[in-house]
Scaffold this active site. Structure first.
Site, PDB file in Angstrom:
ATOM      1  N   ASP A  13     -10.671 -11.200   4.178  1.00 16.45           N
ATOM      2  CA  ASP A  13     -12.005 -11.492   3.646  1.00 16.45           C
ATOM      3  C   ASP A  13     -12.988 -10.434   4.142  1.00 16.45           C
ATOM      4  OD1 ASP A  13     -14.127 -12.704   2.444  1.00 16.45           O
ATOM      5  OD2 ASP A  13     -14.098 -14.522   3.665  1.00 16.45           O
ATOM      6  N   GLU A 104     -12.006 -11.201  -1.371  1.00 17.99           N
ATOM      7  CA  GLU A 104     -11.045 -11.922  -0.530  1.00 17.99           C
ATOM      8  C   GLU A 104      -9.743 -12.151  -1.291  1.00 17.99           C
ATOM      9  OE1 GLU A 104     -11.482 -16.110   0.365  1.00 17.99           O
ATOM     10  OE2 GLU A 104     -13.095 -16.291  -1.120  1.00 17.99           O
TER      11      GLU A 104
END
Length: 398
Positions: A13, A104
């Site tokens: 992420d 992500e």
């Protein structure tokens, strides 16, 4: 639990993605509080978050919380390019990548030990590669389930790495706040906290029937499973989109027919360009509306054949808007959305013979090329000059 063996699922992420891109591209912003977006906060650097600034917060409130913040206009093309570069690193790292958004993804690193090392070593290399090749910080969580890998990356932020070792999952998970569970938003959290339930461990101590009675069948069963780290979902390559669309919030206040038509036109331009860029065509045009009282309406029409032509889809969307005119007149209009569904690859399209008609495909292609080379505003319809057409949010590749 439904899992066994070592932790091989990575959740990667990017940290404060939009703000990090701005800090990367302008070194003067490094280490300083940065807010992307003026009217509404689209992203905030961690220096700004330290003052309480959060995504989706009104810009005025954000500037009151952090008066020294540097506010920058969003650059969607830069974020899209950065996302593509990061996904190239993901694809070079693992054979199985499941994109969740432009910033992500989950990666399954089973089977790469001989070539790349342990999951922890793979994660270290992934973080280094993203930093060196793209210039951005990224946080990675490692666990045996997707749910726990995502929780681990959230706990490790910013710019961190955290592995939840097998056998230690519940010891890591149970002390965390209930908000760490997927699906626990403000409303559900309030229900739980009103009953003195503040940690994941306390949720785990409740029987499934108790949670179902408290939150409903779906939510109760879902949270009971997650609180025990039961998440059987494998990492799967992302499926192709079933529709491509865009929407534009109008705010409150009456709009003329010409105002709404201009918004519709801008949306259709954006959607059809995305269709052609993805090599897709569609048969069903969908119009979505939201009214002053927050009620919604949807209108759709299925065409005889699939298309990505701006002219065809615009005519259909205008016809749908006309059918909704009485509703708009009575209730007001705060949002317009356009989508094209029933998608297929454009390679399956049977082209009609162009006898006696303009070559609209050539026109669309020429406009696409100009906007690709010189930016989305390089060529603008006259009716859209001076109008706010909204932001074109970057998307994952289809």
């Amino acid at each position: 639990m439904f899992v066994c063996g070592e932790a091989t699922i990575l959740h990667a992420d990017l940290d404060s993605f939009y703000a990090s891109v701005e800090q990367r591209d302008d070194p003067r912003l490094l280490g300083r509080p940065v807010i992307v977006g003026a009217g509404v906060v689209l992203a905030a650097s961690y220096e700004a978050k330290a003052y309480g600034v959060r995504t989706a917060m009104p810009g005025g409130r954000a500037r009151r919380l952090c008066p020294q913040a540097i506010v920058v206009a969003p650059r969607m093309s830069a974020y899209s390019e950065a996302s593509k570069a990061v996904y190239e690193v993901f694809e070079d790292t693992a054979p199985l990548v499941e994109g969740m958004s432009i910033d992500e993804a989950f990666l399954d690193v089973r089977g790469v030990r001989r070539l790349s090392g342990t999951p922890a070593e793979v994660a270290v290399k992934l973080r280094n590669d993203v930093r060196e090749r793209v210039g951005l910080p990224i946080t990675v969580g490692i666990a045996r389930t997707k749910f726990l890998a995502k929780v681990a990356s959230a706990v490790a932020k910013p710019d961190g790495l955290l592995m939840v070792r097998p056998g230690r999952e519940l010891a890591f998970l149970h002390p965390l706040a209930v908000e760490r569970l997927w699906g626990v938003g403000p409303v559900t959290a309030a229900k739980l906290r009103d009953r003195g339930i503040t940690t994941v461990g306390q949720v785990a101590c409740l029987g499934e029937a108790t949670l179902v009675a408290l939150l409903g069948r779906a939510a109760g069963r879902h949270l009971h499973a997650l609180a025990h780290n039961r998440d059987p979902r494998p990492v799967q390559a992302r499926r192709r989109r079933r529709s491509i669309g865009s929407q534009h919030a109008l705010g409150r206040g009456r709009r003329t027919h010409d105002d709404v038509d201009a918004v519709l036109l801008g949306l259709v331009d954006r959607v059809t360009r995305r269709l052609r860029a993805a090599g897709r065509v569609g048969r069903t045009v969908v119009l979505r509306l939201r009214f002053d009282d927050f009620s919604r309406a949807t209108r759709s029409h299925t065409l005889p054949g699939p298309t990505a032509r701006t002219e065809t889809i615009l005519a259909t969307a205008r016809a749908l808007l006309a059918t909704a005119a009485p509703l708009i007149e009575r209730r007001g209009l705060t949002l317009v959305g356009v989508a094209v569904a029933n998608l297929d690859d454009d390679t399956t399209l049977q082209l009609p013979l162009p006898f006696g008609r303009r070559n609209v495909d050539a026109l669309d292609a020429a406009l696409d090329e100009l906007r690709e080379r010189f930016g989305s505003t390089a060529v603008t319809r006259a009716v859209l000059l001076g109008r706010d057409t909204g932001l074109s949010m970057p998307l994952l590749p289809d």
